[in-house]
Design a protein around this motif. Structure first.
Motif, PDB file in Angstrom:
ATOM      1  N   LEU A  99       0.839  -1.202   0.000  1.00 53.82           N
ATOM      2  CA  LEU A  99       0.000   0.000   0.000  1.00 53.82           C
ATOM      3  C   LEU A  99       0.872   1.250   0.000  1.00 53.82           C
ATOM      4  O   LEU A  99       0.560   2.221  -0.707  1.00 53.82           O
ATOM      5  CB  LEU A  99      -0.924  -0.003   1.219  1.00 53.82           C
ATOM      6  N   GLU A 100       1.948   1.224   0.765  1.00 54.72           N
ATOM      7  CA  GLU A 100       2.863   2.379   0.787  1.00 54.72           C
ATOM      8  C   GLU A 100       3.423   2.657  -0.604  1.00 54.72           C
ATOM      9  O   GLU A 100       3.433   3.809  -1.060  1.00 54.72           O
ATOM     10  CB  GLU A 100       4.012   2.116   1.764  1.00 54.72           C
ATOM     11  N   ARG A 101       3.875   1.616  -1.291  1.00 52.66           N
ATOM     12  CA  ARG A 101       4.432   1.804  -2.644  1.00 52.66           C
ATOM     13  C   ARG A 101       3.377   2.376  -3.589  1.00 52.66           C
ATOM     14  O   ARG A 101       3.661   3.259  -4.406  1.00 52.66           O
ATOM     15  CB  ARG A 101       4.962   0.464  -3.181  1.00 52.66           C
ATOM     16  N   TYR A 102       2.160   1.887  -3.475  1.00 51.53           N
ATOM     17  CA  TYR A 102       1.072   2.353  -4.351  1.00 51.53           C
ATOM     18  C   TYR A 102       0.759   3.831  -4.090  1.00 51.53           C
ATOM     19  O   TYR A 102       0.622   4.623  -5.038  1.00 51.53           O
ATOM     20  CB  TYR A 102      -0.167   1.494  -4.119  1.00 51.53           C
ATOM     21  N   LEU A 103       0.658   4.204  -2.829  1.00 51.57           N
ATOM     22  CA  LEU A 103       0.345   5.597  -2.507  1.00 51.57           C
ATOM     23  C   LEU A 103       1.479   6.528  -2.923  1.00 51.57           C
ATOM     24  O   LEU A 103       1.238   7.638  -3.399  1.00 51.57           O
ATOM     25  CB  LEU A 103       0.063   5.735  -1.011  1.00 51.57           C
ATOM     26  N   ARG A 104       2.702   6.083  -2.753  1.00 50.99           N
ATOM     27  CA  ARG A 104       3.840   6.904  -3.211  1.00 50.99           C
ATOM     28  C   ARG A 104       3.725   7.188  -4.708  1.00 50.99           C
ATOM     29  O   ARG A 104       3.969   8.303  -5.165  1.00 50.99           O
ATOM     30  CB  ARG A 104       5.156   6.180  -2.928  1.00 50.99           C
ATOM     31  N   SER A 105       3.330   6.170  -5.461  1.00 54.46           N
ATOM     32  CA  SER A 105       3.200   6.324  -6.909  1.00 54.46           C
ATOM     33  C   SER A 105       2.034   7.240  -7.277  1.00 54.46           C
ATOM     34  O   SER A 105       2.174   8.148  -8.093  1.00 54.46           O
ATOM     35  CB  SER A 105       3.017   4.947  -7.550  1.00 54.46           C
ATOM     36  N   TRP A 111       2.466  15.576   2.189  1.00 53.37           N
ATOM     37  CA  TRP A 111       2.886  14.273   1.687  1.00 53.37           C
ATOM     38  C   TRP A 111       4.411  14.151   1.710  1.00 53.37           C
ATOM     39  O   TRP A 111       4.946  13.072   1.990  1.00 53.37           O
ATOM     40  CB  TRP A 111       2.341  14.052   0.282  1.00 53.37           C
ATOM     41  N   LYS A 112       5.100  15.246   1.466  1.00 56.90           N
ATOM     42  CA  LYS A 112       6.568  15.231   1.517  1.00 56.90           C
ATOM     43  C   LYS A 112       7.051  14.896   2.934  1.00 56.90           C
ATOM     44  O   LYS A 112       8.059  14.186   3.110  1.00 56.90           O
ATOM     45  CB  LYS A 112       7.131  16.584   1.076  1.00 56.90           C
ATOM     46  N   GLN A 113       6.348  15.405   3.950  1.00 55.32           N
ATOM     47  CA  GLN A 113       6.706  15.074   5.330  1.00 55.32           C
ATOM     48  C   GLN A 113       6.597  13.566   5.574  1.00 55.32           C
ATOM     49  O   GLN A 113       7.433  12.977   6.255  1.00 55.32           O
ATOM     50  CB  GLN A 113       5.800  15.821   6.315  1.00 55.32           C
ATOM     51  N   VAL A 114       5.548  12.972   5.015  1.00 57.59           N
ATOM     52  CA  VAL A 114       5.358  11.525   5.150  1.00 57.59           C
ATOM     53  C   VAL A 114       6.519  10.777   4.494  1.00 57.59           C
ATOM     54  O   VAL A 114       7.148   9.909   5.100  1.00 57.59           O
ATOM     55  CB  VAL A 114       4.022  11.083   4.509  1.00 57.59           C
ATOM     56  N   VAL A 115       6.796  11.144   3.246  1.00 53.24           N
ATOM     57  CA  VAL A 115       7.850  10.462   2.480  1.00 53.24           C
ATOM     58  C   VAL A 115       9.215  10.653   3.140  1.00 53.24           C
ATOM     59  O   VAL A 115      10.002   9.703   3.253  1.00 53.24           O
ATOM     60  CB  VAL A 115       7.871  10.978   1.025  1.00 53.24           C
ATOM     61  N   ASP A 116       9.506  11.883   3.593  1.00 54.41           N
ATOM     62  CA  ASP A 116      10.793  12.156   4.235  1.00 54.41           C
ATOM     63  C   ASP A 116      10.958  11.324   5.508  1.00 54.41           C
ATOM     64  O   ASP A 116      12.044  10.802   5.784  1.00 54.41           O
ATOM     65  CB  ASP A 116      10.934  13.636   4.568  1.00 54.41           C
ATOM     66  N   ALA A 117       9.878  11.208   6.288  1.00 57.28           N
ATOM     67  CA  ALA A 117       9.936  10.421   7.537  1.00 57.28           C
ATOM     68  C   ALA A 117      10.175   8.947   7.241  1.00 57.28           C
ATOM     69  O   ALA A 117      10.915   8.267   7.952  1.00 57.28           O
ATOM     70  CB  ALA A 117       8.643  10.604   8.325  1.00 57.28           C
ATOM     71  N   ASP A 169      11.636   7.743   4.439  1.00 57.75           N
ATOM     72  CA  ASP A 169      12.975   7.595   3.863  1.00 57.75           C
ATOM     73  C   ASP A 169      14.067   7.681   4.929  1.00 57.75           C
ATOM     74  O   ASP A 169      15.114   7.047   4.815  1.00 57.75           O
ATOM     75  CB  ASP A 169      13.222   8.649   2.786  1.00 57.75           C
ATOM     76  N   ALA A 170      13.801   8.477   5.973  1.00 56.61           N
ATOM     77  CA  ALA A 170      14.775   8.628   7.058  1.00 56.61           C
ATOM     78  C   ALA A 170      14.642   7.528   8.106  1.00 56.61           C
ATOM     79  O   ALA A 170      15.436   7.476   9.053  1.00 56.61           O
ATOM     80  CB  ALA A 170      14.613   9.994   7.715  1.00 56.61           C
ATOM     81  N   SER A 171      13.607   6.679   7.932  1.00 53.64           N
ATOM     82  CA  SER A 171      13.346   5.572   8.867  1.00 53.64           C
ATOM     83  C   SER A 171      13.065   6.056  10.284  1.00 53.64           C
ATOM     84  O   SER A 171      13.320   5.328  11.254  1.00 53.64           O
ATOM     85  CB  SER A 171      14.523   4.586   8.874  1.00 53.64           C
ATOM     86  N   THR A 172      12.533   7.276  10.422  1.00 52.59           N
ATOM     87  CA  THR A 172      12.175   7.783  11.748  1.00 52.59           C
ATOM     88  C   THR A 172      10.758   7.381  12.144  1.00 52.59           C
ATOM     89  O   THR A 172      10.388   7.461  13.311  1.00 52.59           O
ATOM     90  CB  THR A 172      12.280   9.310  11.795  1.00 52.59           C
ATOM     91  N   HIS A 173       9.963   6.953  11.154  1.00 45.42           N
ATOM     92  CA  HIS A 173       8.589   6.521  11.393  1.00 45.42           C
ATOM     93  C   HIS A 173       8.307   5.282  10.561  1.00 45.42           C
ATOM     94  O   HIS A 173       8.895   5.084   9.496  1.00 45.42           O
ATOM     95  CB  HIS A 173       7.584   7.609  10.971  1.00 45.42           C
ATOM     96  N   ASP A 174       7.385   4.456  11.060  1.00 46.71           N
ATOM     97  CA  ASP A 174       6.852   3.416  10.189  1.00 46.71           C
ATOM     98  C   ASP A 174       5.736   4.032   9.353  1.00 46.71           C
ATOM     99  O   ASP A 174       5.363   5.203   9.544  1.00 46.71           O
ATOM    100  CB  ASP A 174       6.356   2.198  10.983  1.00 46.71           C
ATOM    101  N   PHE A 175       5.186   3.272   8.415  1.00 45.39           N
ATOM    102  CA  PHE A 175       4.215   3.818   7.477  1.00 45.39           C
ATOM    103  C   PHE A 175       2.990   4.392   8.191  1.00 45.39           C
ATOM    104  O   PHE A 175       2.532   5.496   7.887  1.00 45.39           O
ATOM    105  CB  PHE A 175       3.782   2.718   6.498  1.00 45.39           C
ATOM    106  N   GLU A 176       2.481   3.658   9.174  1.00 42.87           N
ATOM    107  CA  GLU A 176       1.250   4.086   9.837  1.00 42.87           C
ATOM    108  C   GLU A 176       1.442   5.364  10.645  1.00 42.87           C
ATOM    109  O   GLU A 176       0.590   6.251  10.626  1.00 42.87           O
ATOM    110  CB  GLU A 176       0.722   2.941  10.702  1.00 42.87           C
TER     111      GLU A 176
END
Length: 362
Positions: A42-48, A62-68, A70-77
């Motif tokens: 689902l994460e890959r689909y939403l990114r696309s 959305w950039k905040q979500v992606v940055d978090a 990519d930095a592994s500071t948060h899980d997807f949820e």
């Protein structure tokens, strides 16, 4: 103290012999059929899908979500909590539903025709068949949006109710829904006795995050299978997806959450199937009270362990974990009262059918 096979088997047998558990199954049960039902897909689909077509404000969120991520500071949820725009929230709900519905449709007929087996079907069938005479409902809950479990219940002839009753469009009413598993019969014995209500063994399925087939129409909660792939424009999906749980409007008239909490409160034994303990809304303070403070018995059966599961294990002395070994497909078992993992090198008990055969008689 060393954990032995004899000790582990005795504890697991006792878990099922004392009382019926509350069952909570997660995406692991669906991912066993197809990894597209999992959060990474689902994460890959939403990114696309959200890579373009957003307003400046939406794109920043959305950039905040992606940055978090990519930095592994948060899980997807947890990363999705950066989103606070209503339009973007609704778009994520719709994208999530359309993505999962596509795969749900692929497996619907396969499961109904027994060409594919939903993994947890065997263990739930056994639990339903062994329900006590005085209480013929097995409370089962899931955060999953798909209907794979429901298809499996039909294929396995397991009666179930979801809290909705009616015809094409069903309304949320547990009292009315329960009548579907009840019949009125004549009293027993030679003497003329009043009619009595007889209830069939059944599953009471709670989906507190909503489902592909649940919607809001004029503030009323509706279940309609015909709208899964073709939702009318004036209808809102009743689904709480990652990043949307904090929205008050999604909790208005959320009777499913109240029924779920009530069911959890009424139990003192808990079975988790393919559940990773990522969902803090479902495994909430009530579970902390039950498992950590009251030390209620609990059993987790899942393919892979993780840090969240092991944190719960460390705090809950009567919680057991059955999962896959890290290097092999055989079994390992853990309980915090013992200093070691138990490795079983001849069985794959984390598979629900293998577990059922071993402990519940196949």
């Amino acid at each position: 103290m060393e954990l032995t096979r004899e000790v582990a088997y005795k504890a697991i047998a006792e878990f099922f012999s004392i009382e019926k558990p509350f069952v909570l199954f997660g995406t692991g049960t669906s991912c066993a059929l197809d990894l597209n039902f999992g959060m990474p897909a689902l994460e890959r689909y939403l990114r696309s899908e959200l890579a373009s077509g957003l307003t400046k404000s939406e794109a920043n969120q959305w950039k905040q979500v992606v940055d978090a991520l990519d930095a592994s500071t948060h899980d997807f949820e947890s990363a999705m909590d950066f989103i606070n725009d209503d339009f973007l929230t609704n778009r994520i709900v719709e994208l999530t539903a359309s993505f999962i519905a596509k795969f749900d449709a692929i497996y619907a007929h396969k499961i109904l025709l027994r060409l594919k087996e939903w993994p947890a079907g065997t263990i739930l069938k056994k639990l339903v068949e062994s329900l006590p005479q005085a209480d013929k409902q097995l409370h089962v809950a899931t955060p999953n949006y798909d209907l794979l479990a429901e298809y499996a219940f039909v294929a396995n002839r397991i009666p179930y109710i979801t809290g909705f009753s009616g015809g094409y469009c069903r309304r949320f009413d547990w009292k009315e829904a329960r009548k579907a598993v009840q019949t009125v019969q004549k009293g027993l014995g030679k003497l003329k006795q009043p009619l009595r209500v007889v209830e069939s063994n059944h599953i009471r399925l709670h989906k507190p995050h909503g489902s592909l087939n649940t919607f809001e129409v004029d503030t009323q909660l509706i279940e309609c299978d015909g709208w899964i792939l073709n939702k009318p424009e004036n209808v809102t999906r009743a689904m709480i997806t990652p990043g949307t749980a904090k929205y008050k409007k999604l909790h208005n008239d959320r009777a499913q959450l109240a029924e779920y909490d009530k069911a959890v409160n009424s139990h003192t034994s808990f079975l988790f199937l393919g559940f990773g303990f990522n969902d803090s809304q479902l495994v909430n303070n009530t579970f902390r009270q039950k498992l950590e403070q009251d030390q209620c018995p609990a059993l987790i059966i899942t393919r892979d362990s993780n840090s969240r599961i092991e944190e719960w294990l460390s705090r809950c002395p009567n919680m057991w974990l059955i999962c896959k070994q890290t290097e092999k497909d055989y079994t390992r078992i853990y309980n915090s009262k013992f200093k070691n993992w138990l490795y079983i090198d001849d069985k794959e008990l984390w598979r629900f059918d293998a577990f059922t055969n071993e402990f519940l008689g196949g």
